[in-house]
Design a protein around this motif. Sequence first.
Motif, PDB file in Angstrom:
ATOM      1  N   ASP A 131      13.785  16.357  35.572  1.00 37.67           N
ATOM      2  CA  ASP A 131      13.428  15.645  36.804  1.00 37.67           C
ATOM      3  C   ASP A 131      13.334  14.140  36.591  1.00 37.67           C
ATOM      4  N   GLN A 132      13.000  13.726  35.380  1.00 38.51           N
ATOM      5  CA  GLN A 132      12.885  12.295  35.089  1.00 38.51           C
ATOM      6  C   GLN A 132      14.210  11.680  34.648  1.00 38.51           C
ATOM      7  N   GLY A 133      15.248  12.502  34.536  1.00 40.54           N
ATOM      8  CA  GLY A 133      16.539  11.980  34.128  1.00 40.54           C
ATOM      9  C   GLY A 133      16.591  11.587  32.671  1.00 40.54           C
ATOM     10  N   ALA A 134      15.787  12.256  31.840  1.00 33.16           N
ATOM     11  CA  ALA A 134      15.759  11.936  30.410  1.00 33.16           C
ATOM     12  C   ALA A 134      16.925  12.603  29.698  1.00 33.16           C
ATOM     13  N   HIS A 135      17.683  11.832  28.928  1.00 30.07           N
ATOM     14  CA  HIS A 135      18.777  12.432  28.173  1.00 30.07           C
ATOM     15  C   HIS A 135      18.324  12.928  26.803  1.00 30.07           C
ATOM     16  N   GLU A 136      17.089  12.554  26.418  1.00 22.16           N
ATOM     17  CA  GLU A 136      16.503  13.081  25.187  1.00 22.16           C
ATOM     18  C   GLU A 136      14.976  13.040  25.333  1.00 22.16           C
ATOM     19  N   ALA A 137      14.309  14.012  24.692  1.00 19.47           N
ATOM     20  CA  ALA A 137      12.856  14.092  24.798  1.00 19.47           C
ATOM     21  C   ALA A 137      12.306  14.883  23.618  1.00 19.47           C
ATOM     22  N   ILE A 138      10.992  14.722  23.384  1.00 20.07           N
ATOM     23  CA  ILE A 138      10.346  15.425  22.268  1.00 20.07           C
ATOM     24  C   ILE A 138       8.859  15.596  22.575  1.00 20.07           C
ATOM     25  N   GLU A 139       8.282  16.706  22.120  1.00 23.27           N
ATOM     26  CA  GLU A 139       6.860  16.949  22.289  1.00 23.27           C
ATOM     27  C   GLU A 139       6.051  16.178  21.243  1.00 23.27           C
ATOM     28  N   ILE A 140       4.837  15.749  21.642  1.00 21.77           N
ATOM     29  CA  ILE A 140       3.920  15.091  20.706  1.00 21.77           C
ATOM     30  C   ILE A 140       2.754  16.022  20.369  1.00 21.77           C
ATOM     31  N   VAL A 141       2.026  16.469  21.393  1.00 29.96           N
ATOM     32  CA  VAL A 141       0.927  17.415  21.192  1.00 29.96           C
ATOM     33  C   VAL A 141       0.998  18.501  22.258  1.00 29.96           C
ATOM     34  N   GLU A 142       0.443  19.660  21.928  1.00 24.52           N
ATOM     35  CA  GLU A 142       0.230  20.733  22.901  1.00 24.52           C
ATOM     36  C   GLU A 142      -1.256  21.042  22.913  1.00 24.52           C
ATOM     37  N   VAL A 143      -1.926  20.671  23.990  1.00 22.65           N
ATOM     38  CA  VAL A 143      -3.381  20.795  24.084  1.00 22.65           C
ATOM     39  C   VAL A 143      -3.766  21.885  25.092  1.00 22.65           C
ATOM     40  N   PRO A 144      -4.992  22.409  25.032  1.00 21.72           N
ATOM     41  CA  PRO A 144      -5.357  23.550  25.881  1.00 21.72           C
ATOM     42  C   PRO A 144      -5.730  23.220  27.314  1.00 21.72           C
ATOM     43  N   ASN A 145      -5.843  21.942  27.669  1.00 25.66           N
ATOM     44  CA  ASN A 145      -6.175  21.615  29.067  1.00 25.66           C
ATOM     45  C   ASN A 145      -5.600  20.258  29.453  1.00 25.66           C
ATOM     46  N   ARG A 146      -5.635  19.998  30.750  1.00 21.15           N
ATOM     47  CA  ARG A 146      -5.019  18.783  31.283  1.00 21.15           C
ATOM     48  C   ARG A 146      -5.793  17.528  30.901  1.00 21.15           C
ATOM     49  N   TYR A 147      -7.111  17.650  30.791  1.00 17.32           N
ATOM     50  CA  TYR A 147      -7.913  16.480  30.449  1.00 17.32           C
ATOM     51  C   TYR A 147      -7.529  15.911  29.085  1.00 17.32           C
ATOM     52  N   LEU A 148      -7.408  16.776  28.080  1.00 23.70           N
ATOM     53  CA  LEU A 148      -7.037  16.303  26.746  1.00 23.70           C
ATOM     54  C   LEU A 148      -5.659  15.642  26.750  1.00 23.70           C
ATOM     55  N   ALA A 149      -4.754  16.220  27.526  1.00 19.34           N
ATOM     56  CA  ALA A 149      -3.431  15.600  27.652  1.00 19.34           C
ATOM     57  C   ALA A 149      -3.542  14.229  28.298  1.00 19.34           C
ATOM     58  N   GLY A 150      -4.396  14.124  29.310  1.00 23.53           N
ATOM     59  CA  GLY A 150      -4.550  12.867  30.029  1.00 23.53           C
ATOM     60  C   GLY A 150      -5.111  11.754  29.168  1.00 23.53           C
ATOM     61  N   ILE A 151      -6.145  12.057  28.379  1.00 23.99           N
ATOM     62  CA  ILE A 151      -6.725  10.990  27.548  1.00 23.99           C
ATOM     63  C   ILE A 151      -5.775  10.604  26.415  1.00 23.99           C
ATOM     64  N   THR A 152      -4.937  11.555  25.979  1.00 25.91           N
ATOM     65  CA  THR A 152      -3.939  11.228  24.967  1.00 25.91           C
ATOM     66  C   THR A 152      -2.888  10.282  25.541  1.00 25.91           C
ATOM     67  N   GLU A 153      -2.427  10.586  26.756  1.00 23.05           N
ATOM     68  CA  GLU A 153      -1.448   9.710  27.406  1.00 23.05           C
ATOM     69  C   GLU A 153      -2.016   8.304  27.590  1.00 23.05           C
TER      70      GLU A 153
END
Length: 264
Positions: A131-153
């Motif tokens: 959806d973002q039109g990314a031609h390449e991408a990679i994961e950094i972390v996989e966390v158990p909830n949205r809050y942890l993802a948000g503070i990481t971002e």
Amino acid sequence: MQYEGVLKKMQTEIGHPIQYYMVFETDFLNVNQVLDKQLTITFIKHQCLNCGNDRPIYRQGFCRTCFFEIPSAGDWIMRPELSTAHLDKEDRDLEYEKRIQLQPHIVYLANSSNVKVGVTRKGQIPTRWIDQGAHEAIEIVEVPNRYLAGITEVALKDYVGDKTNWRTMLTNTVVDENLVEWREKLRPHIPQEALPYYLSSREETQLEFPVLQYPTKVKSLNLAKTPSYTGTLKGIKGQYLMFEDNTVFNVRGSEGFYVGITVN
């Protein structure tokens, strides 16, 4: 061929190239199959994606009333760090918020116009990248909830971008990057709460979009100002249709617009 219905985000299917579908109430269009054909898009009315009423669309496909009331348009959608379901604290609808927020989330790097950091639910990979039109991408972390993802971002935004330049993405004036190296460079800046979830072994994902011709200078189609448009479809990238005359149409940005589409 004629189609009619309310516009929603195009559904996608990973492949070489990615397959795109416009899904309406009683029909669907595989958009890849109409590349190099002439399309006419005509605005008919508004149809809020929540209440279904013919009201002006405010944001995200919703009328103003629905946007400020329904749980799926809460501030935490765009700003994950505002998530509070892990604290058992309600924003608009705690049951809904727990269902969405308390599931695995991915913080990732994507390269569409430049390297940027983003957040999505685990089940939305690779859809979010497409959806973002990314031609390449990679994961950094996989966390158990949205809050942890948000503070990481939020923490990583001090060191890498969080926005896509959609004009650069659509003209394909992008440079390949080594996202593994980027991830390693950002690792020291990951919050301590999220560091145990670091994904050190993930490799880059490469994405191929169905594009015959990229625009040289984009002209954005706004159906509110131009209620009928005809052009030859030359490509699909992100959630955009790209036409031979350099016109681009953001399908997701036009959610809630009820349209007629004719394929000539």
